[in-house]
Design a protein around this motif. Structure first.
Motif, mmCIF file in Angstrom:
data_model
loop_
_atom_site.group_PDB
_atom_site.id
_atom_site.type_symbol
_atom_site.label_atom_id
_atom_site.label_comp_id
_atom_site.label_asym_id
_atom_site.label_seq_id
_atom_site.Cartn_x
_atom_site.Cartn_y
_atom_site.Cartn_z
ATOM 1 N N LYS A 64 0.818 -1.198 0.000
ATOM 2 C CA LYS A 64 0.000 0.000 0.000
ATOM 3 C C LYS A 64 0.864 1.265 0.000
ATOM 4 O O LYS A 64 2.018 1.238 0.422
ATOM 5 C CB LYS A 64 -0.904 0.009 1.231
ATOM 6 C CG LYS A 64 -1.818 -1.194 1.342
ATOM 7 C CD LYS A 64 -2.546 -1.184 2.670
ATOM 8 C CE LYS A 64 -3.353 -2.454 2.873
ATOM 9 N NZ LYS A 64 -3.976 -2.495 4.225
ATOM 10 N N GLN A 69 5.024 2.447 -0.556
ATOM 11 C CA GLN A 69 4.958 1.911 -1.912
ATOM 12 C C GLN A 69 5.926 2.645 -2.841
ATOM 13 O O GLN A 69 6.475 2.056 -3.787
ATOM 14 C CB GLN A 69 3.534 2.024 -2.438
ATOM 15 C CG GLN A 69 3.283 1.415 -3.796
ATOM 16 C CD GLN A 69 1.883 1.722 -4.294
ATOM 17 O OE1 GLN A 69 1.673 2.676 -5.028
ATOM 18 N NE2 GLN A 69 0.911 0.920 -3.872
ATOM 19 N N SER A 88 -3.684 2.297 -6.362
ATOM 20 C CA SER A 88 -4.064 1.401 -5.269
ATOM 21 C C SER A 88 -5.510 1.658 -4.864
ATOM 22 O O SER A 88 -5.883 2.789 -4.552
ATOM 23 C CB SER A 88 -3.143 1.594 -4.068
ATOM 24 O OG SER A 88 -1.817 1.246 -4.378
ATOM 25 N N TYR A 94 -12.369 -2.748 -4.708
ATOM 26 C CA TYR A 94 -11.503 -2.915 -5.874
ATOM 27 C C TYR A 94 -12.262 -3.396 -7.107
ATOM 28 O O TYR A 94 -12.126 -2.825 -8.197
ATOM 29 C CB TYR A 94 -10.372 -3.894 -5.554
ATOM 30 C CG TYR A 94 -9.470 -4.198 -6.725
ATOM 31 C CD1 TYR A 94 -8.484 -3.299 -7.119
ATOM 32 C CD2 TYR A 94 -9.606 -5.386 -7.462
ATOM 33 C CE1 TYR A 94 -7.655 -3.563 -8.200
ATOM 34 C CE2 TYR A 94 -8.784 -5.654 -8.539
ATOM 35 C CZ TYR A 94 -7.806 -4.749 -8.900
ATOM 36 O OH TYR A 94 -7.004 -5.019 -9.982
#
Length: 503
Positions: A64, A69, A88, A94
């Motif tokens: 994340k 990241q 993300s 998602y």
């Protein structure tokens, strides 16, 4: 640019979004096309152009932003010379956000997909066929990959996704300290398992003098995703309550089979005995874990591997003497079921799939620096090496926890390291034990299938099955009444589905 073709496809229960599938070209990859001329490499497939940038949409299984990241992106650029642009999305939203991306035509080069969504997107022509890239890749030629997990992803002779790790699955954990206190052995048969659950419910295993424990909990009787039976495997045994393909190639409705009928009777009988959590139909996995941590339940089926350690450590925080034991599959179950591997896939909008496959997918499983990056993260941020010893650092998002993995769970990796996994000799024994127990006693779930007919009925069938199961197990409906209701509501749908698959 080609005109995007949109097709409505519905998946899952009511909470899953019906989405539009895009089969080709979108504006989102124009920059990739323009910037993909930096260099070329010769491989078994010929000249492969290195992309300057790869766009990628990821869910909560990937590192994340709050876990640094950006350091992974920078290290990847250092290793490959390629910019990695990551979007993300929260894990729970998602699939909806990905569907919207396809519907709008703003599609990334690479996406992460569960087995069910992989089958659906592939069937609608939204994913690039990776067959030739894989067959002619240096990775395949190296012999370092367990190809069983790649082979399981073929759909009608096409390979539309790539697995970097096994799918893993759920294994049953029991309170070992409760077994010891009650003078019970680890059960090996269904009758012995029922006896353990009854003792956990009625014999005050936590010693507080109250009737406040029960045998087993789960987040639902039947899960909405394949393999559907993974949270209560001792009761479901050899049942598979969905459409699947038998060994002779025939497609059947597993929900109508005698194995499912028998499983529903076992579940109903156990629920009526009071040894199954009465809140099973409304539980979330988080509430189940809380009940385990609070010593309200003695059996819980959950993911093999690092969850063994995590569950036990959280119980010990409240009950220091607590211990968990991973249960080998009882005789009637035979084997646990491993879910199909989640995949990374290249969308059909990507203008340079060969380059993405080589410079991203193969880098992830190169057995060296790339695999290290996508497994353990970045040195100095996620792990450190001092005096030759490897150790994982605190998770940047939650420093009270140890960072575990960036994307590939090393315990589930299907690509051998060129040297060795740096944690082989120091990994917690509980992680290794439960992971090995599961891998040695599991079988892959049936391959999911999708076509237009399945698309029309999938969500409705799941809703009906879920209601029927709940009414049988926790309600007043008999198994016979429930199955009669199921046939009344679904026979016409099942007939069309099976006809389309067995044609």
């Amino acid at each position: 640019m080609k005109l995007a073709t949109k097709k409505l496809f519905s998946l899952g229960l009511g909470g899953l979004l019906a989405f539009s599938m895009v089969g080709c070209g979108s504006s989102s990859t124009e920059s990739s096309t323009e910037n993909s001329t930096a260099s070329t490499d010769s491989t078994a497939t010929g000249e492969v152009t290195k992309p300057e940038k790869i766009t990628m949409m990821v869910n909560g299984t990937f590192l994340k932003p709050t876990q640094k990241q950006d350091t992974l992106v920078a290290k990847y650029k250092e290793l490959t010379g390629v910019d990695l642009e990551i979007t993300s999305i929260d894990h729970n939203s998602y699939n909806d956000q990905l569907a919207l991306a396809f519907a709008s035509g703003d599609v990334p080069d690479v996406v992460i997909l569960s087995a069910e969504y992989y089958s659906a997107y592939a069937s609608q022509g939204a994913l690039a066929d990776l067959s030739e890239y894989w067959k002619n890749s240096e990775t395949k030629a190296s012999g370092r990959m367990d190809e069983e997990y790649i082979d399981s992803l073929y759909i009608n002779d096409g390979l539309y996704g790539f697995a970097a790790q096994r799918g893993n699955g759920c294994i049953t954990y029991l309170r070992q300290d409760w077994l010891d206190k009650l003078g019970l052995s680890v059960p090996t048969t269904y009758d012995e398992y029922l006896n353990v659950l009854e003792a956990f419910t009625t014999q005050d295993p936590d010693g507080n003098g109250k009737n406040d424990t029960f045998g087993v909990t789960a987040a639902g009787i039947m899960t909405t995703d394949a393999p559907f039976t993974n949270y209560l495997p001792e009761f479901w045994q050899d049942a598979y309550p969905d459409v699947y393909q038998k060994e002779d190639g025939t497609w059947v409705d597993g929900f109508s089979e005698q194995a499912t009928i028998d499983a529903l009777q076992r579940l109903k009988d156990a629920y009526d005995l009071g040894i199954i959590d009465i809140e099973i139909t409304t539980n979330k996995t988080s509430s189940c874990r809380d009940k385990l941590y609070s010593s309200n339940v003695g059996a819980f089926t959950y993911w093999a591997g690092k969850w063994h350690m995590t569950l036990e450590e959280n119980i010990k925080a409240m009950t220091p003497e607590a211990e968990l034991v991973a249960l080998p599959p009882i005789a009637e179950l035979g084997q646990y079921t491993e879910r199909q591997s989640p995949v990374i896939a290249i969308t059909n909008t990507c203008e340079n799939p060969a380059g993405v496959f080589k410079y991203l997918f193969e880098t992830m499983v190169d057995g060296g620096e790339g695999q290290m990056l996508f497994s353990y993260g970045v040195e100095g941020t996620h792990y450190e090496i001092k005096d030759g010893a490897f150790s994982q650092l605190p998770d940047p998002e939650n420093p009270s926890n140890t960072f575990t993995s960036a994307y590939i769970d090393p315990v589930l990796a299907i690509s051998d390291w060129i040297d060795s996994d740096p944690l082989t000799d120091t990994r917690d024994e509980r992680i290794t034990t439960s992971s090995e127990l599961f891998s040695q006693n599991s079988k892959l779930a049936p391959v999911l299938v999708s076509n237009d007919t399945m698309a029309n009925y999938s969500a409705t069938l799941k809703d009906i099955r879920t209601v029927i199961v709940a009414e049988i197990v926790t309600g007043d409906m008999t198994v016979e009444e429930g199955m009669a209701s199921y046939h009344d509501q679904t026979d016409f749908m099942i007939e069309e589905i099976l006809a389309s698959l067995n044609a």
